[in-house]
Design a protein around this motif. Sequence first.
Motif, PDB file in Angstrom:
ATOM      1  N   GLU A  76       0.815  -1.254  -0.124  1.00 23.82           N
ATOM      2  CA  GLU A  76       0.099  -0.008   0.107  1.00 23.82           C
ATOM      3  C   GLU A  76       0.851   1.193   0.045  1.00 23.82           C
ATOM      4  OE1 GLU A  76      -2.557   0.016   3.381  1.00 23.82           O
ATOM      5  OE2 GLU A  76      -3.285   2.094   2.924  1.00 23.82           O
ATOM      6  N   ASN A  77       2.039   1.469   0.851  1.00 28.69           N
ATOM      7  CA  ASN A  77       2.759   2.438   0.741  1.00 28.69           C
ATOM      8  C   ASN A  77       3.730   2.499  -0.195  1.00 28.69           C
ATOM      9  OD1 ASN A  77       1.608   3.627   3.492  1.00 28.69           O
ATOM     10  ND2 ASN A  77       2.817   2.056   4.628  1.00 28.69           N
ATOM     11  N   THR A  78       4.191   1.231  -0.954  1.00 31.57           N
ATOM     12  CA  THR A  78       4.823   1.700  -2.046  1.00 31.57           C
ATOM     13  C   THR A  78       4.118   2.356  -3.468  1.00 31.57           C
ATOM     14  OG1 THR A  78       5.994  -0.581  -1.494  1.00 31.57           O
ATOM     15  CG2 THR A  78       6.130   0.130  -3.933  1.00 31.57           C
ATOM     16  N   ALA A  79       2.665   1.875  -3.250  1.00 33.31           N
ATOM     17  CA  ALA A  79       2.018   2.365  -4.338  1.00 33.31           C
ATOM     18  C   ALA A  79       1.851   3.960  -3.847  1.00 33.31           C
ATOM     19  CB  ALA A  79       0.570   1.705  -4.402  1.00 33.31           C
ATOM     20  N   TYR A  80       1.620   4.319  -2.768  1.00 30.80           N
ATOM     21  CA  TYR A  80       1.293   5.527  -2.308  1.00 30.80           C
ATOM     22  C   TYR A  80       2.446   6.316  -2.647  1.00 30.80           C
ATOM     23  CZ  TYR A  80       0.234   9.708   0.554  1.00 30.80           C
ATOM     24  OH  TYR A  80       0.338  10.878   1.390  1.00 30.80           O
ATOM     25  N   PHE A  81       3.436   6.163  -2.391  1.00 29.73           N
ATOM     26  CA  PHE A  81       4.959   6.880  -2.680  1.00 29.73           C
ATOM     27  C   PHE A  81       5.208   6.874  -4.166  1.00 29.73           C
ATOM     28  CE2 PHE A  81       9.460   7.060  -3.316  1.00 29.73           C
ATOM     29  CZ  PHE A  81       9.769   8.262  -2.119  1.00 29.73           C
ATOM     30  N   SER A  82       4.989   5.898  -4.691  1.00 30.95           N
ATOM     31  CA  SER A  82       5.187   5.723  -6.190  1.00 30.95           C
ATOM     32  C   SER A  82       4.367   6.714  -6.931  1.00 30.95           C
ATOM     33  CB  SER A  82       5.154   4.495  -6.769  1.00 30.95           C
ATOM     34  OG  SER A  82       6.117   3.778  -6.395  1.00 30.95           O
ATOM     35  N   GLU A 123      -4.628  -1.252  -7.747  1.00 30.94           N
ATOM     36  CA  GLU A 123      -5.529  -0.284  -8.180  1.00 30.94           C
ATOM     37  C   GLU A 123      -4.915   1.175  -8.128  1.00 30.94           C
ATOM     38  OE1 GLU A 123      -9.868   1.320  -6.538  1.00 30.94           O
ATOM     39  OE2 GLU A 123      -8.827  -0.418  -5.314  1.00 30.94           O
ATOM     40  N   THR A 124      -4.152   1.578  -7.288  1.00 29.64           N
ATOM     41  CA  THR A 124      -3.608   2.974  -6.996  1.00 29.64           C
ATOM     42  C   THR A 124      -2.766   3.279  -8.380  1.00 29.64           C
ATOM     43  OG1 THR A 124      -3.391   2.760  -4.657  1.00 29.64           O
ATOM     44  CG2 THR A 124      -2.315   4.594  -5.822  1.00 29.64           C
ATOM     45  N   MET A 125      -1.651   2.234  -8.576  1.00 33.00           N
ATOM     46  CA  MET A 125      -0.951   2.547  -9.807  1.00 33.00           C
ATOM     47  C   MET A 125      -1.742   2.392 -11.080  1.00 33.00           C
ATOM     48  SD  MET A 125       1.750   3.290  -8.574  1.00 33.00           S
ATOM     49  CE  MET A 125       2.702   3.588  -9.938  1.00 33.00           C
ATOM     50  N   TYR A 138      -1.461   4.730 -14.002  1.00 28.97           N
ATOM     51  CA  TYR A 138      -1.092   4.723 -15.665  1.00 28.97           C
ATOM     52  C   TYR A 138      -2.128   5.095 -16.517  1.00 28.97           C
ATOM     53  CZ  TYR A 138       1.747   1.058 -13.227  1.00 28.97           C
ATOM     54  OH  TYR A 138       2.314   0.500 -12.274  1.00 28.97           O
ATOM     55  N   ALA A 139      -3.429   5.208 -16.104  1.00 26.71           N
ATOM     56  CA  ALA A 139      -4.657   5.643 -16.879  1.00 26.71           C
ATOM     57  C   ALA A 139      -4.370   7.272 -17.110  1.00 26.71           C
ATOM     58  CB  ALA A 139      -6.006   5.415 -16.183  1.00 26.71           C
ATOM     59  N   GLU A 140      -3.959   8.048 -16.137  1.00 26.69           N
ATOM     60  CA  GLU A 140      -3.874   9.276 -16.449  1.00 26.69           C
ATOM     61  C   GLU A 140      -2.649   9.734 -16.906  1.00 26.69           C
ATOM     62  OE1 GLU A 140      -4.092  13.362 -13.246  1.00 26.69           O
ATOM     63  OE2 GLU A 140      -4.078  11.435 -12.363  1.00 26.69           O
TER      64      GLU A 140
END
Lengths: 450, 327
Positions: free
Chosen positions: A352-358, A374-376, A380-382
């Motif tokens: 979760e935090n890896t995705a948040y940081f990236s 989901e986060t990443m 990618y979509a944006e």
Amino acid sequence: MTATPTFTINRRQILKLAAVFGATATLAACSGPSLGAGAGSAEVAATDWTGITPAKEITWWSNHPGTSKLIEEEIIKRFNVENPDITVNLVTAGANYDEIAQKFQAASGTNSVPDLVLASDVWWFRYMINGQVLPLDDLAKHLEFDTDDFNKTLYDDYTFTGNHWAIPYARSTPLFYYNKAVWAKAGLPDRAPKTWAEFDEWAPKIAADGGVTPLGLGKGASWAAWWFCNMLWGQGGAYSDEWTMTLDTPEAIAAADYLQSLIYETKVATVAAVDQVADFGAGLTGCIMGSTGSLTGILKAATFEVGTGFLPEGPEGQACPTGGTGVAIAADRTPEQQLAAGMFLKFLTNSENTAYFSSNTGYMPVRTSARDGETMTKVYAEFPQFRTAVDQLETTRSQDWGRVFVPNADKELTTALEKIMLQQTDPADAFAVASTAIATSFDENVSPYL
Amino acid sequence: MPTIEDLQRDTDSAVAVAAPTSVATPAPPRTFTPRKKKKPWKSWLLFLLFAGPNVALLVVFTYKPLLQSLYYSTLQWNLGSASAIPVGLGNYVAWFTDPGTSRVVTVTLIFTVATVGGGMVIGLLFAVLLNRKLHGRGAARTIVVAPYVLSGVAVGLLWLFVFDPNFGITAALLDAIGVASPPWYNDPHWALVMVIIVYLWKNVGYVALIYLAALQSVPRDLLEAASLDGASPVRAFRNIVLPLLGPTTFFLSITTLLSSLQSFDIIQAMTRGGPLEGTTTMMYQIYQEGFQAGRAGYSSAVATILFAVLLVVTLIQMKYVEKRVHY
């Protein structure tokens, strides 16, 4: 008028002075390192983590890569929700990886050593041979880190003597950025050149129809010798084979010859004066090799649409180095502090935090689950450019020891590459000087500590 | 004009004249009692009380690190490592035999001569100008001195943009007169010129300030007398003002030399010793070797060599130059 005072000193005063200096010299010799080689990583004793209570307060030294101070503070807040008994002090210990490393090394043996410290690709090994950081495998096992989920190349970057010495955190790779408007003017397909040979075909069109210098190259320490890995490996060469320098091979010379030809023969590349990213953003060059860590900044700053692609392949195929920083735990702390630091490190690098940081910085998601989460996916979509960077991650490889593990090696390689790029020096001569210096540095600064 | 001997003689005679009056009321015979010699430990206590804190600070923060550095220069030691290998004079031999050393020494010499010599000349010119009664003199003095109080890193970052060959103001100005911007950042020679210019810009105000104070203490009557004798302003400046500025020049030559040889911030902010190590001075080499390469022993050896050079230069200045400037 005043008389000039005369300064005289008699024998007795000289003796007194000598005694004072002698006493101070003895005092000076009492402090500092102990004499004799070998106080490196091997001396770090294994700890039995069961039955140890985590410390209540730990310190983390960071330079907040990718202007991530607020992100890091938020992650600490989230950690405190789960672990209210452990306070994490986030300290800005430098403006970049080098400054952090300088402070960390200077703090060695004092009470000012942090519990967690950033350990970049060119610094973690020195921390290890100095015995400053803890091997993390036992602790990770005890705390049940999901290490299989890490990108293998990024996780194994920190391996030596069968141990991992840091955990991947803000990791980056070079990425090919191009100006879509220039590409369109030159009538090129909307993609990065697949190979350098294709770039050679495109470059005259970019110069003539695009109206800009096709390729911008960066110079300077920690940079030139990093992106040059692409050309070097692409030709089948390498800086070194483990500890043996291999810059005298035909492949290495061919890579440098190619680089030089871009500047002096085909004249399709220019070496940036200050910052090749700024020159690209201002529309002076058609494309650059930049860090993925610069992605967010480039997209924000550019007044044109920016395209991204894999670094062009050489005759021997795709070649892309990894870079950026991991996080290490200091060896010179109590097991309680190390355990608390390990708990925070596990939290910091969870999915979760890896995705948040990236997603907030542009650095690579170091975990497969974060990459596909989901986060990443939303990111990618944006910003589809981000997806390219993440896909390229699968083609990366760890850097040559001769650049990242030997003190001063990066500086020597940078000087050699600058001679090749700025002074048209014969690559064989430039590389020979660098190889000799790096080999000497290895003998003096690495070999006795292994 | 009475000499000291005359005055002494007068005093003696006054005592001699006064002496007979005391004969009328004879004083008891004066016995000489030697003053009780102060106990040595009391003097030491007093000395320690006054000098102790300063001496302690000097020992802890100056002499101990100095000697420690001397000791480290005999070690092969990775910064951060708990152990080191004694190598005797190995680091010194390595420095003196390194092919790159001649370049570092040349860069250091050029930088030092240009910044000290240039700074003194330009600073004196500014001081002479600012010493004249001109409109806006106060503002001009502030403008000249202001860069000196700025942080070196801030100055470096500012000039980084000024010299940018694509976006900088120097490129725009040169372009206006049809000249292409020199490759300030990609040519080691131009890079050295660039950092010298920035160093001068930052530090010339200090020289001007000190010279200005000295100029204002030059006696007016000397200049008026020279003028009455028909000396031109240039001759008066050369033969009267310059010699009177001698002690100031001596002071400035030492302080600017020391500060120039130790300069670091501008180079770090603008070129980081590059390109091609064209702006790597000995001071910057100490930083690079010690903190970037982690070769603490080698770096200490370079620091010791620089210290020795500074010491010798300062001693030479004090022995030979100081004698010529006192008037």
